[in-house]
Design a protein around this motif. Structure first.
Motif, short mmCIF file in Angstrom:
data_model
loop_
_atom_site.label_atom_id
_atom_site.label_comp_id
_atom_site.label_asym_id
_atom_site.label_seq_id
_atom_site.Cartn_x
_atom_site.Cartn_y
_atom_site.Cartn_z
N VAL A 1 -3.44 -0.28 -8.20
CA VAL A 1 -4.66 0.44 -7.83
C VAL A 1 -5.78 -0.56 -7.51
CG1 VAL A 1 -6.44 2.03 -8.64
CG2 VAL A 1 -4.03 2.49 -9.14
N ARG A 2 -5.95 -1.55 -8.36
CA ARG A 2 -7.00 -2.55 -8.14
C ARG A 2 -6.71 -3.39 -6.88
NH1 ARG A 2 -8.21 -7.87 -9.10
NH2 ARG A 2 -10.42 -8.29 -9.62
N ASP A 3 -5.46 -3.79 -6.71
CA ASP A 3 -5.10 -4.63 -5.57
C ASP A 3 -5.33 -3.92 -4.24
OD1 ASP A 3 -4.41 -6.64 -7.31
OD2 ASP A 3 -2.24 -6.32 -7.14
N ARG A 4 -5.17 -2.58 -4.22
CA ARG A 4 -5.45 -1.84 -3.00
C ARG A 4 -6.88 -2.04 -2.56
NH1 ARG A 4 -3.33 2.91 -1.47
NH2 ARG A 4 -4.85 2.62 0.22
N VAL A 5 -7.80 -2.05 -3.53
CA VAL A 5 -9.21 -2.22 -3.21
C VAL A 5 -9.50 -3.66 -2.78
CG1 VAL A 5 -11.55 -2.05 -4.13
CG2 VAL A 5 -9.82 -0.37 -4.81
N VAL A 6 -8.97 -4.62 -3.53
CA VAL A 6 -9.18 -6.03 -3.20
C VAL A 6 -8.66 -6.32 -1.79
CG1 VAL A 6 -8.53 -8.39 -3.78
CG2 VAL A 6 -9.13 -6.78 -5.60
N GLY A 7 -7.47 -5.79 -1.46
CA GLY A 7 -6.90 -6.03 -0.14
C GLY A 7 -7.71 -5.41 0.98
N ALA A 8 -8.22 -4.19 0.76
CA ALA A 8 -9.03 -3.53 1.79
C ALA A 8 -10.32 -4.30 2.05
CB ALA A 8 -9.34 -2.10 1.38
N LEU A 9 -10.95 -4.80 0.99
CA LEU A 9 -12.16 -5.60 1.17
C LEU A 9 -11.87 -6.89 1.91
CD1 LEU A 9 -13.84 -5.18 -2.34
CD2 LEU A 9 -14.50 -4.05 -0.22
N ALA A 10 -10.77 -7.56 1.53
CA ALA A 10 -10.42 -8.83 2.17
C ALA A 10 -10.15 -8.63 3.66
CB ALA A 10 -9.19 -9.43 1.49
N ALA A 11 -9.58 -7.49 4.04
CA ALA A 11 -9.30 -7.22 5.45
C ALA A 11 -10.57 -7.13 6.28
CB ALA A 11 -8.50 -5.93 5.58
N GLN A 12 -11.70 -6.85 5.63
CA GLN A 12 -12.99 -6.78 6.32
C GLN A 12 -13.84 -8.02 6.07
OE1 GLN A 12 -13.93 -4.57 8.47
NE2 GLN A 12 -12.33 -3.03 8.18
N GLY A 13 -13.24 -9.06 5.46
CA GLY A 13 -13.99 -10.29 5.18
C GLY A 13 -14.96 -10.15 4.04
N ALA B 1 0.81 -1.22 0.00
CA ALA B 1 0.00 0.00 0.00
C ALA B 1 0.84 1.26 0.00
CB ALA B 1 -0.94 0.00 1.20
N ARG B 2 2.02 1.22 0.62
CA ARG B 2 2.87 2.40 0.67
C ARG B 2 3.85 2.47 -0.50
NH1 ARG B 2 4.42 3.05 7.12
NH2 ARG B 2 2.27 3.30 7.87
N GLY B 3 3.79 1.50 -1.41
CA GLY B 3 4.58 1.58 -2.62
C GLY B 3 5.80 0.69 -2.68
N GLU B 4 6.14 -0.03 -1.60
CA GLU B 4 7.31 -0.91 -1.65
C GLU B 4 6.97 -2.20 -2.37
OE1 GLU B 4 5.70 -0.24 1.21
OE2 GLU B 4 7.03 0.68 2.70
N GLY B 5 7.94 -2.77 -3.07
CA GLY B 5 7.76 -4.10 -3.63
C GLY B 5 7.86 -5.14 -2.53
N VAL B 6 7.07 -6.21 -2.64
CA VAL B 6 7.03 -7.25 -1.62
C VAL B 6 7.43 -8.58 -2.24
CG1 VAL B 6 5.63 -8.40 0.13
CG2 VAL B 6 5.17 -6.01 -0.45
N THR B 7 8.35 -9.28 -1.59
CA THR B 7 8.77 -10.60 -2.05
C THR B 7 7.86 -11.67 -1.47
OG1 THR B 7 10.28 -10.92 -0.19
CG2 THR B 7 11.17 -9.82 -2.15
#
Length: 413
Positions: A72-84, A11-17
């Motif tokens: 951009v899309r993954d930010r939304v998918v992740g926020a929804l998943a965090a709320q079930g 979410a803050r822009g870093e790449g994640v392994t």
């Protein structure tokens, strides 16, 4: 030496392994060694701007278009998943470069010179803009003249914030932190505004913006209606982004007889519904709601403008049930109390516009627990190359939803 692949952008822009390491300025598909060295992958782009990554205006210029849209899309998918929650999250629509129609730049005196630009990320240091790939050309063309103006007028040790926005008449400028208490300084400002062909120039010394140059009333056209634009008022960041958000809202609410437009601002969405719809528009900002009220009256629109703080006095479930549809467009904090009332309402359709996926998901969970279904979400990247994400969500009552009965799209009860 073992290497790891970047699989997503956080979410803050870093790449994640895959093993959870966060690597600054890494793109999906990049290979990262144990020493942190990055080998470019297929989604790494050459940043177009010389100021990247120091300038805080952009965080993701190292991503190609596909990777940025996925972020951009993954930010939304992740926020929804965090709320079930889950839903049909559509591909993101991203605004083109050089289309930003509003921005706030920072001015700082450095000796005889003045620096003018965005602040460095996580710092107060001002990046003196020599180029910008996000601002509309009309706005960037004013950077050098504004820098010269501040060099002649900004006192030593002072900083100024310069808000620039495109309106129907040209560019609207508000300078905060600068005063013009002498005849010479006042004449310098009006002369500058005249030479640059500004629509308006206002100063804000801490007591609110005061126009110093406004040859004609400044307006912004929304839904075919010219609405007076208060100095520094909120506008959607790009015309292209606004068009996507408006189209999504229209698709959700259809052609209703009555709509409640909550946190209406200047009426971006309520006015877009056309004269066939009766609109109740609620907004806490006094200048914005008065501008909308006058514009709607002059245009003959059936719009009732209510100066109402929806945080202190949200629309009740009973009030909401009188409307065929609700449009909800709160600030970043979301609308916790308003969502709780809507969860009890019988309104068939709700269009929720948000600039914060996390508060959106929190509020949507509340409404889903009350009987709504999140049918689909449209992510929008108006702030290109930044981590800022906007979206529109379509909510409907179970009996009205094409997804009724599909429990994966409901919050866990």
């Amino acid at each position: 030496m073992s290497v790891s692949e970047i699989i997503r952008v956080a979410a803050r822009g870093e790449g994640v392994t895959a093993d959870g390491r966060h690597i600054p300025f890494a793109a999906p598909g990049d290979q990262v060694g144990e020493d942190g060295a990055i080998t470019a992958g297929p989604h790494r782009a050459v940043p177009p701007c010389r100021h990247f990554p120091e300038c805080g205006g952009c965080q993701l210029q190292h991503l190609d278009d596909a990777a940025y849209a996925d972020f951009v899309r993954d930010r939304v998918v992740g926020a929804l998943a965090a709320q079930g929650l889950a839903s049909d999250v559509r591909p993101a629509i991203v605004s083109p470069p050089r289309t930003r129609r509003r921005a706030t730049l920072h001015g700082e005196r450095a000796g005889k010179q003045v620096l003018l630009g965005f602040a460095q990320a996580a710092s107060h240091r001002v990046i003196d803009l020599a180029e910008c790939h996000i601002l509309a050309p009309e706005l960037f063309a004013l950077v050098a003249p504004l820098r010269a103006l501040l060099a002649a007028t900004l006192p030593t040790g002072r900083r100024a914030d310069v808000h620039v926005a495109l309106c129907d008449q040209g560019v609207d400028v508000v300078i905060k932190g600068l005063s013009a208490d002498t005849l010479a300084s006042a004449e310098a400002l009006t002369g500058f505004a005249r030479r640059q062909g500004l629509a308006r120039l206002s100063l804000d010394d801490g007591l609110g913006a005061e126009p110093r140059w406004e040859p004609d009333e400044v307006t912004v056209t929304l839904g075919g209606v010219a609405v007076p634009l208060p100095p520094g008022a909120f506008l959607q960041a790009t015309p292209e982004g606004e068009a996507v958000l408006v189209a999504a809202v229209q698709a959700i609410v259809g052609t209703p007889r009555t709509v409640a437009d909550l946190f209406t601002g200047l009426g971006t969405f309520g006015l877009a519904l056309g004269p066939q719809t009766r609109v109740y528009a609620a907004e806490a900002g006094r200048e914005a709601i008065l501008a909308l009220k006058g514009a709607a009256a002059r245009a003959g629109r059936a719009l009732f403008a209510d100066h109402r703080d929806l945080f202190r006095r949200p629309l009740s479930a009973e009030e909401a049930g009188r409307f065929d549809a609700i449009i909800l467009d709160p600030p970043r904090a979301g609308a916790r109390d308003q969502a709780a009332e809507l969860a009890k309402a019988t309104t068939p359709r709700i269009a929720y516009v948000s600039c914060n996926p996390s508060s959106f998901a929190r509020d949507v969970k509340t409404m889903c627990e009350g009987g709504y279904v999140l049918d689909w979400v449209q992510p929008v990247g108006q702030f290109r190359w930044s981590t800022h994400v906007e979206l529109v969500g379509c909510l409907s009552r179970w009996t009205d939803s094409p997804r009724a009965g599909n429990t994966i799209h409901r919050a866990a009860h």
